[in-house]
Scaffold this motif. Structure first.
Motif, PDB file in Angstrom:
ATOM      1  N   ASN A   9      66.139 -46.333  -7.576  1.00 17.15           N
ATOM      2  CA  ASN A   9      66.957 -47.393  -8.191  1.00 17.15           C
ATOM      3  C   ASN A   9      68.019 -47.973  -7.263  1.00 17.15           C
ATOM      4  O   ASN A   9      68.888 -48.715  -7.716  1.00 17.15           O
ATOM      5  N   SER A  10      67.990 -47.660  -5.957  1.00 16.89           N
ATOM      6  CA  SER A  10      69.053 -48.155  -5.088  1.00 16.89           C
ATOM      7  C   SER A  10      68.847 -49.616  -4.704  1.00 16.89           C
ATOM      8  O   SER A  10      69.809 -50.331  -4.448  1.00 16.89           O
ATOM      9  N   LEU A  11      67.606 -50.091  -4.684  1.00 13.99           N
ATOM     10  CA  LEU A  11      67.339 -51.487  -4.348  1.00 13.99           C
ATOM     11  C   LEU A  11      67.003 -52.257  -5.617  1.00 13.99           C
ATOM     12  O   LEU A  11      66.169 -51.803  -6.406  1.00 13.99           O
ATOM     13  N   PRO A  12      67.627 -53.448  -5.811  1.00 12.20           N
ATOM     14  CA  PRO A  12      67.349 -54.206  -7.040  1.00 12.20           C
ATOM     15  C   PRO A  12      65.859 -54.460  -7.235  1.00 12.20           C
ATOM     16  O   PRO A  12      65.338 -54.358  -8.339  1.00 12.20           O
ATOM     17  N   ALA A  13      65.161 -54.788  -6.131  1.00 18.22           N
ATOM     18  CA  ALA A  13      63.735 -55.103  -6.246  1.00 18.22           C
ATOM     19  C   ALA A  13      62.930 -53.907  -6.737  1.00 18.22           C
ATOM     20  O   ALA A  13      61.904 -54.057  -7.393  1.00 18.22           O
ATOM     21  N   LEU A  14      63.391 -52.690  -6.405  1.00 19.60           N
ATOM     22  CA  LEU A  14      62.668 -51.488  -6.839  1.00 19.60           C
ATOM     23  C   LEU A  14      63.163 -51.000  -8.192  1.00 19.60           C
ATOM     24  O   LEU A  14      62.382 -50.462  -8.984  1.00 19.60           O
ATOM     25  N   SER A  15      64.456 -51.201  -8.456  1.00 22.71           N
ATOM     26  CA  SER A  15      65.016 -50.626  -9.680  1.00 22.71           C
ATOM     27  C   SER A  15      64.347 -51.212 -10.918  1.00 22.71           C
ATOM     28  O   SER A  15      64.160 -50.524 -11.914  1.00 22.71           O
ATOM     29  N   LYS A  16      63.955 -52.486 -10.870  1.00 24.07           N
ATOM     30  CA  LYS A  16      63.346 -53.074 -12.067  1.00 24.07           C
ATOM     31  C   LYS A  16      61.994 -52.413 -12.374  1.00 24.07           C
ATOM     32  O   LYS A  16      61.549 -52.405 -13.513  1.00 24.07           O
ATOM     33  N   LEU A  17      61.377 -51.818 -11.347  1.00 24.02           N
ATOM     34  CA  LEU A  17      60.114 -51.110 -11.575  1.00 24.02           C
ATOM     35  C   LEU A  17      60.334 -49.804 -12.334  1.00 24.02           C
ATOM     36  O   LEU A  17      59.425 -49.276 -12.955  1.00 24.02           O
ATOM     37  N   HIS A  18      61.544 -49.274 -12.237  1.00 26.93           N
ATOM     38  CA  HIS A  18      61.843 -48.001 -12.897  1.00 26.93           C
ATOM     39  C   HIS A  18      62.373 -48.183 -14.314  1.00 26.93           C
ATOM     40  O   HIS A  18      62.587 -47.200 -15.018  1.00 26.93           O
ATOM     41  N   ASN A  19      62.612 -49.436 -14.720  1.00 27.08           N
ATOM     42  CA  ASN A  19      63.051 -49.660 -16.100  1.00 27.08           C
ATOM     43  C   ASN A  19      61.920 -49.312 -17.068  1.00 27.08           C
ATOM     44  O   ASN A  19      60.744 -49.495 -16.751  1.00 27.08           O
TER      45      ASN A  19
END
Ligand code: SAM
Length: 210
Positions: A9-19
């Motif tokens: 979740n540290s990068l915005p582009a990746l964090s949305k994948l973890h929602n």
């Protein structure tokens, strides 16, 4: 092989994948897609390519009404859901499924649940979720040939193929070159913010004189 350590979740582009879900408004409907990266990985998150494909479909440049569609590698099913909503299945003569939404077997339960949760009850009958695996392996260039064979098998002379993708690596342009050998292909949309290209392809006419 490389081992890359990163903070979840540290990068915005990746964090949305973890929602656990992703929300959209397409085809006059609020859509809530469940996501589960930890359980199913790439098949259980909404990728930008799907979002941009829905944006393109909403422009109305491709006629969906009274058409039959099949989605390959659907993941959460966002594109198939939006295609079914835009396609408006209320015309009376049509029998059977209008949109077939496909993925590999492990993704199907999750996909079916998302489709069911996002289609009004009177549209549920217009969509079928089905397994379609075009190769036993994923994300290797080796899948290009079986994917193209699957497209070749599914397409008639009047079928339109829509492909949404980023162009990041040489292998991406390699796939487009291979596609162009069998299909006339043109870029019809580009979304700058997400850097996603949409290509439209249709079968090259068979040379009857050969
Ligand atoms: C990056 S995800 C994209 C999901 C969805 N289209 C989206 O854009 O949100 C790729 C999808 O293709 C599916 N897939 C990958 N290789 C496949 C194969 N050989 N046969 C069928 N589906 C495959 C995966 O299961 C996954 O759902």
């Amino acid at each position: 092989m490389a081992l890359v350590l990163y903070v979840e979740n540290s990068l915005p582009a990746l964090s949305k994948l973890h929602n656990s879900s992703a929300q959209f408004h397409f085809a006059n409907h609020d859509l809530h897609l469940a996501q589960d990266w930890k359980k199913l990985g790439v098949a259980a998150v909404v990728w930008d390519a799907a979002v941009v494909m829905c944006m393109y479909l909403e422009l109305g440049k491709v006629e969906l009404k009274e058409k039959v569609a099949i989605e390959l590698g659907a993941g959460t099913g966002l594109v198939g859901i939006v295609a079914a909503l835009l396609g408006d299945i209320t015309f009376s003569t049509f029998q059977g499924a209008k949109v077939t939404i496909t993925d590999r077997q492990p993704a199907l339960d999750f996909l079916s649940a998302n489709v069911k949760a996002n289609l009004p009850w009177d549209r549920q009958g217009s969509v079928v979720v089905s397994e379609l695996t075009w190769a036993d392996i994923v994300y290797l260039e080796d899948t290009f040939v079986p994917l193209l064979q699957t497209l070749e098998h599914l397409c008639s002379d009047t079928t339109v193929v829509l492909l949404a993708c980023k162009i990041r690596y040489e292998r991406d342009t390699n796939f487009l070159s291979m596609l162009k050998q069998q299909f006339k292909t043109e870029e019809v949309f580009y979304e700058k913010q997400r850097d996603i290209h949409i290509y439209k392809a249709w079968k090259l006419a068979v040379r009857r004189d050969l």
